[in-house]
Design a protein around this motif. Structure first.
Motif, PDB file in Angstrom:
ATOM      1  N   THR A 110       0.866  -1.046  -0.046  1.00  0.00           N
ATOM      2  CA  THR A 110       0.028  -0.110  -0.123  1.00  0.00           C
ATOM      3  C   THR A 110       0.868   1.296   0.056  1.00  0.00           C
ATOM      4  N   ALA A 111       0.372   2.267  -0.288  1.00  0.00           N
ATOM      5  CA  ALA A 111       1.282   3.640  -0.411  1.00  0.00           C
ATOM      6  C   ALA A 111       1.750   4.062   1.055  1.00  0.00           C
ATOM      7  N   VAL A 112       2.869   4.481   1.179  1.00  0.00           N
ATOM      8  CA  VAL A 112       3.570   4.858   2.541  1.00  0.00           C
ATOM      9  C   VAL A 112       2.713   5.950   3.005  1.00  0.00           C
ATOM     10  N   ASP A 113       2.515   6.010   4.529  1.00  0.00           N
ATOM     11  CA  ASP A 113       2.059   7.220   5.133  1.00  0.00           C
ATOM     12  C   ASP A 113       3.193   8.413   5.136  1.00  0.00           C
ATOM     13  N   GLU A 114       2.971   9.464   4.376  1.00  0.00           N
ATOM     14  CA  GLU A 114       3.778  10.369   4.017  1.00  0.00           C
ATOM     15  C   GLU A 114       3.992  11.307   5.215  1.00  0.00           C
ATOM     16  N   GLU A 115       2.951  11.330   6.141  1.00  0.00           N
ATOM     17  CA  GLU A 115       2.859  12.170   7.373  1.00  0.00           C
ATOM     18  C   GLU A 115       3.972  11.403   8.180  1.00  0.00           C
ATOM     19  N   GLY A 116       3.974   9.953   8.270  1.00  0.00           N
ATOM     20  CA  GLY A 116       4.597   9.199   9.321  1.00  0.00           C
ATOM     21  C   GLY A 116       6.172   9.548   8.869  1.00  0.00           C
ATOM     22  N   VAL A 117       6.293   9.459   7.484  1.00  0.00           N
ATOM     23  CA  VAL A 117       7.698   9.422   6.936  1.00  0.00           C
ATOM     24  C   VAL A 117       8.397  10.953   7.470  1.00  0.00           C
ATOM     25  N   ALA A 118       7.554  11.800   7.219  1.00  0.00           N
ATOM     26  CA  ALA A 118       7.826  13.260   7.492  1.00  0.00           C
ATOM     27  C   ALA A 118       8.349  13.447   9.177  1.00  0.00           C
ATOM     28  N   ARG A 119       7.447  12.769   9.884  1.00  0.00           N
ATOM     29  CA  ARG A 119       7.756  12.667  11.294  1.00  0.00           C
ATOM     30  C   ARG A 119       9.134  12.145  11.757  1.00  0.00           C
ATOM     31  N   LEU A 120       9.283  10.926  11.032  1.00  0.00           N
ATOM     32  CA  LEU A 120      10.654  10.166  11.177  1.00  0.00           C
ATOM     33  C   LEU A 120      12.051  11.253  10.631  1.00  0.00           C
ATOM     34  N   ALA A 121      11.835  11.588   9.658  1.00  0.00           N
ATOM     35  CA  ALA A 121      12.822  12.491   8.907  1.00  0.00           C
ATOM     36  C   ALA A 121      13.137  13.650   9.995  1.00  0.00           C
ATOM     37  N   ALA A 122      11.765  14.109  10.676  1.00  0.00           N
ATOM     38  CA  ALA A 122      12.026  15.450  11.435  1.00  0.00           C
ATOM     39  C   ALA A 122      12.859  14.847  12.796  1.00  0.00           C
ATOM     40  N   ASP A 123      12.382  13.826  13.252  1.00  0.00           N
ATOM     41  CA  ASP A 123      13.057  13.227  14.533  1.00  0.00           C
ATOM     42  C   ASP A 123      14.493  12.492  14.430  1.00  0.00           C
ATOM     43  N   HIS A 124      14.882  12.182  13.364  1.00  0.00           N
ATOM     44  CA  HIS A 124      15.891  11.298  12.828  1.00  0.00           C
ATOM     45  C   HIS A 124      17.200  12.309  12.887  1.00  0.00           C
ATOM     46  N   ASP A 125      18.178  11.826  13.563  1.00  0.00           N
ATOM     47  CA  ASP A 125      19.573  12.738  13.415  1.00  0.00           C
ATOM     48  C   ASP A 125      20.555  12.077  12.579  1.00  0.00           C
ATOM     49  N   GLY A 126      20.405  11.383  12.031  1.00  0.00           N
ATOM     50  CA  GLY A 126      21.398  10.601  11.121  1.00  0.00           C
ATOM     51  C   GLY A 126      21.563  11.395   9.794  1.00  0.00           C
TER      52      GLY A 126
END
Length: 182
Positions: A110-126
């Protein structure tokens, strides 16, 4: 006849699940697909179907593979048109050109959750860069995939679905195979 790319998840590389190329081609044939060709050892297949959409092709292939192996293997199918769209939508052309082995396309059933990915990108420090396009996730791993803290489980939680990733070289090879140029 429509061309499809079938991608298995979690086989042969770092997994206890083994699916041989011959088994995958045989399952495709049993599923009514023609012209089945495999690439590499990580569950990549290109074939054509005389009808049906990607969901139908995936279900038929999964059923045939389960019947042959006695176990279910998660897989999905992409139409040639969808794969071409995803290649064209790549948000990281610099990585595709200069570092294709560290650029991955992650697709799910299914299509990925764009908001979930945006949250991960914002929280990820790598050092990784993440972006969504066309219902898929693109990740550039400049320091390497093996060292990244963006594990499959973490990506699946963010995307809201399981995904299977392929590096950009493999993506381009599959595209060339499905259009007959490889």
């Amino acid at each position: 006849m429509t061309s499809f790319v079938v991608l298995l998840r979690g086989v042969n590389i770092g997994s206890n699940r083994r699916v041989g190329a011959a088994d995958l081609r045989a399952a495709a044939s049993a599923a009514g697909l023609t012209g089945a060709r495999t690439y590499a050892t990580s569950g990549n297949l290109v074939a054509t179907a005389d009808g049906g959409d990607a969901e139908d092709v995936a279900a038929r292939t999964a059923n045939a593979l389960a019947a042959a192996l006695g176990t279910e293997v998660p897989l999905l199918a992409l139409s040639a048109a969808r794969l071409a769209h995803l290649v064209a939508a790549n948000p990281f052309p610099d990585a595709a050109r200069d570092d294709p082995s560290h650029l991955q396309l992650h697709v799910g059933p299914t299509a990925v959750d764009e908001e979930g990915v945006a949250r991960l990108a914002a929280d990820h420090d790598g050092p990784e860069r993440l972006a969504t396009r066309g219902g898929a996730l693109f990740v550039h791993y400049p320091a390497g995939i093996g060292r990244s803290r963006l594990t499959s489980a973490r990506l699946d939680r963010a995307t809201g679905t399981w995904t299977t990733g392929r590096n950009w070289r493999t993506v381009l090879r599959m595209e060339a195979m499905r259009d007959g140029s490889a």
